[in-house]
Design a protein around this motif. Sequence first.
Motif, PDB file in Angstrom:
ATOM      1  N   GLY A   1      20.672 -13.301  -6.938  1.00  0.00           N
ATOM      2  CA  GLY A   1      19.670 -12.621  -7.676  1.00  0.00           C
ATOM      3  C   GLY A   1      18.868 -11.617  -6.987  1.00  0.00           C
ATOM      4  N   PRO A   2      17.768 -11.038  -7.542  1.00  0.00           N
ATOM      5  CA  PRO A   2      16.877 -10.025  -6.945  1.00  0.00           C
ATOM      6  C   PRO A   2      16.344 -10.370  -6.061  1.00  0.00           C
ATOM      7  N   LYS A   3      16.132  -9.716  -4.829  1.00  0.00           N
ATOM      8  CA  LYS A   3      15.770  -9.951  -3.353  1.00  0.00           C
ATOM      9  C   LYS A   3      14.560  -9.254  -3.081  1.00  0.00           C
ATOM     10  N   VAL A   4      13.777  -9.839  -2.510  1.00  0.00           N
ATOM     11  CA  VAL A   4      12.364  -9.238  -2.073  1.00  0.00           C
ATOM     12  C   VAL A   4      12.571  -9.535  -0.491  1.00  0.00           C
ATOM     13  N   LEU A   5      12.388  -8.350   0.405  1.00  0.00           N
ATOM     14  CA  LEU A   5      12.464  -8.496   1.769  1.00  0.00           C
ATOM     15  C   LEU A   5      11.023  -8.645   2.584  1.00  0.00           C
ATOM     16  N   GLN A   6      10.903  -9.421   3.222  1.00  0.00           N
ATOM     17  CA  GLN A   6       9.589  -9.092   4.251  1.00  0.00           C
ATOM     18  C   GLN A   6       9.968  -8.840   5.635  1.00  0.00           C
ATOM     19  N   ILE A   7       9.007  -8.169   6.179  1.00  0.00           N
ATOM     20  CA  ILE A   7       9.277  -7.848   7.669  1.00  0.00           C
ATOM     21  C   ILE A   7       7.968  -7.776   8.438  1.00  0.00           C
ATOM     22  N   VAL A  26      11.817  -5.699  -5.170  1.00  0.00           N
ATOM     23  CA  VAL A  26      13.008  -5.458  -6.071  1.00  0.00           C
ATOM     24  C   VAL A  26      12.683  -3.906  -6.323  1.00  0.00           C
ATOM     25  N   SER A  27      13.999  -3.153  -6.128  1.00  0.00           N
ATOM     26  CA  SER A  27      14.059  -1.862  -6.371  1.00  0.00           C
ATOM     27  C   SER A  27      13.311  -1.399  -7.829  1.00  0.00           C
ATOM     28  N   ASN A  28      13.435  -1.949  -8.810  1.00  0.00           N
ATOM     29  CA  ASN A  28      12.904  -1.338 -10.261  1.00  0.00           C
ATOM     30  C   ASN A  28      11.727  -2.085 -10.747  1.00  0.00           C
ATOM     31  N   VAL A  67      -4.284  -3.282   0.713  1.00  0.00           N
ATOM     32  CA  VAL A  67      -2.758  -3.134   0.429  1.00  0.00           C
ATOM     33  C   VAL A  67      -2.553  -1.708  -0.124  1.00  0.00           C
ATOM     34  N   GLU A  68      -1.367  -1.316   0.269  1.00  0.00           N
ATOM     35  CA  GLU A  68      -1.147   0.165  -0.300  1.00  0.00           C
ATOM     36  C   GLU A  68       0.576  -0.074  -0.395  1.00  0.00           C
ATOM     37  N   ARG A  69       1.140   0.973  -1.302  1.00  0.00           N
ATOM     38  CA  ARG A  69       2.508   1.266  -1.219  1.00  0.00           C
ATOM     39  C   ARG A  69       2.599   2.837  -1.172  1.00  0.00           C
ATOM     40  N   PRO A  70       2.551   3.484  -0.023  1.00  0.00           N
ATOM     41  CA  PRO A  70       2.552   4.975   0.044  1.00  0.00           C
ATOM     42  C   PRO A  70       4.248   5.476  -0.497  1.00  0.00           C
ATOM     43  N   ASP A  71       4.008   6.346  -1.567  1.00  0.00           N
ATOM     44  CA  ASP A  71       5.216   7.123  -1.804  1.00  0.00           C
ATOM     45  C   ASP A  71       6.487   6.131  -1.907  1.00  0.00           C
ATOM     46  N   GLY A  72       6.139   4.879  -2.618  1.00  0.00           N
ATOM     47  CA  GLY A  72       7.244   3.871  -2.994  1.00  0.00           C
ATOM     48  C   GLY A  72       7.908   3.279  -1.823  1.00  0.00           C
ATOM     49  N   ALA A  93       5.674 -10.861  -3.484  1.00  0.00           N
ATOM     50  CA  ALA A  93       6.370 -11.229  -4.587  1.00  0.00           C
ATOM     51  C   ALA A  93       6.543  -9.797  -5.586  1.00  0.00           C
ATOM     52  N   SER A  94       7.342  -9.592  -6.425  1.00  0.00           N
ATOM     53  CA  SER A  94       7.299  -8.366  -7.153  1.00  0.00           C
ATOM     54  C   SER A  94       7.858  -8.966  -8.723  1.00  0.00           C
ATOM     55  N   SER A  95       7.287  -8.099  -9.551  1.00  0.00           N
ATOM     56  CA  SER A  95       7.939  -8.373 -10.975  1.00  0.00           C
ATOM     57  C   SER A  95       8.347  -7.144 -11.731  1.00  0.00           C
ATOM     58  N   LEU A  96       8.952  -7.009 -12.990  1.00  0.00           N
ATOM     59  CA  LEU A  96       9.279  -5.970 -13.433  1.00  0.00           C
ATOM     60  C   LEU A  96       7.915  -5.354 -14.417  1.00  0.00           C
TER      61      LEU A  96
END
Lengths: 114, 110
Positions: A1-7, A26-28, A67-72, A93-96
Amino acid sequence: GPKVLQIPSHQIIDMGQMVTLNCDPVSNHLYFYWYKQILGQQMEFLVNFYNGKVMEKSKLFKDQFSVERPDGSYFTLKIQPTALEDSAVYFCASSLGLGAETLYFGSGTRLTVL
Amino acid sequence: GDKVKQSPSALSLQEGTNSALRCNFSIAATTVQWFLQNPRGSLINLFYLVPGTKENGRLKSAFDSKESYSTLHIRDAQLEDSGTYFCAAEGGFASALTFGSGTKVIPCLP
């Protein structure tokens, strides 16, 4: 299934230092979340994020958190300065979409503040 | 009190038997998700439910929004079913998932 990676998977830091936890959602997916879990107990919602902005946050999301998400790139949770009570496992976590959408969780980052 | 109350808090798992886990909601839950947190800590998606039932292999889940509860049934339990099962409901704090406190499923050695 879709993967969320944490580092990273584990992080140990001294109280008062800054820490940044990284999440590759997840990319999309468009909505991103952080949850906190202490010692295998229930997961507590911290914040969700969409289109570059915090949408909702709980009482646990202290002023020291951001929190932030600079430039994807990575979706990050920064804690500055850290406190002993910040020791926990932080799950990204992420969701569509928002509402009526499955959330996919990463495997967590265990943060230990000494 | 707990907005999502999970029971039992712990369960001994005997191979080949059936088990039932339950969540009661004091919030107006609109959707429910069930997760298994394995011993390594990873959260595995089991079910996403609108009111109704779903089945996947030996697992079956139901969500009744009118009566405000959800159940997870494990049929013919295996050792790999061990871990902590969490239910989580949407409908409490805005769009966030509100989690139950988990049911720890522990293998019962013969």
